[in-house]
Write a protein that holds these residues in place. Structure first.
Motif: not given
Length: 85
Positions: A34-61
């Motif tokens: 759900x966090x990844x799908x929220x476009x305002x947060x920019x916590x993750x990116x879709x790479x192929x068919x899987x989500x990749x979470x930007x560790x530092x940004x998720x931690x800050x959030x």
């Protein structure tokens, strides 16, 4: 040629897969998705068919959620801003 695989600890990685992020942050995969799908947060990116979470940004959030005692979607997650202070 064979490529050697280097195993990194989650805290050494820039991005984490959904399963890695769920284990690292102790958060359910559904909540992370759900966090990844929220476009305002920019916590993750879709790479192929899987989500990749930007560790530092998720931690800050998540840290900001703990400080505010609630999760808000419109918070400043800019890593660059913190480095310039």
């Amino acid at each position: 040629t064979l490529r050697k695989s280097i195993e990194l600890l989650p805290e050494q990685k820039y991005v984490l897969t959904l399963k890695e992020a769920a284990a690292y942050f102790n958060i359910g995969e559904k909540a992370l998705r759900r966090l990844a799908e929220n476009k305002e947060l920019h916590l993750a990116m879709m790479f192929g068919n899987k989500w990749l979470f930007i560790r530092e940004k998720v931690g800050k959030y998540l840290t900001q959620c703990a400080v505010d005692n609630e999760c808000r979607f419109k918070i400043n997650l800019s890593i660059e801003n913190e480095e310039n202070e």
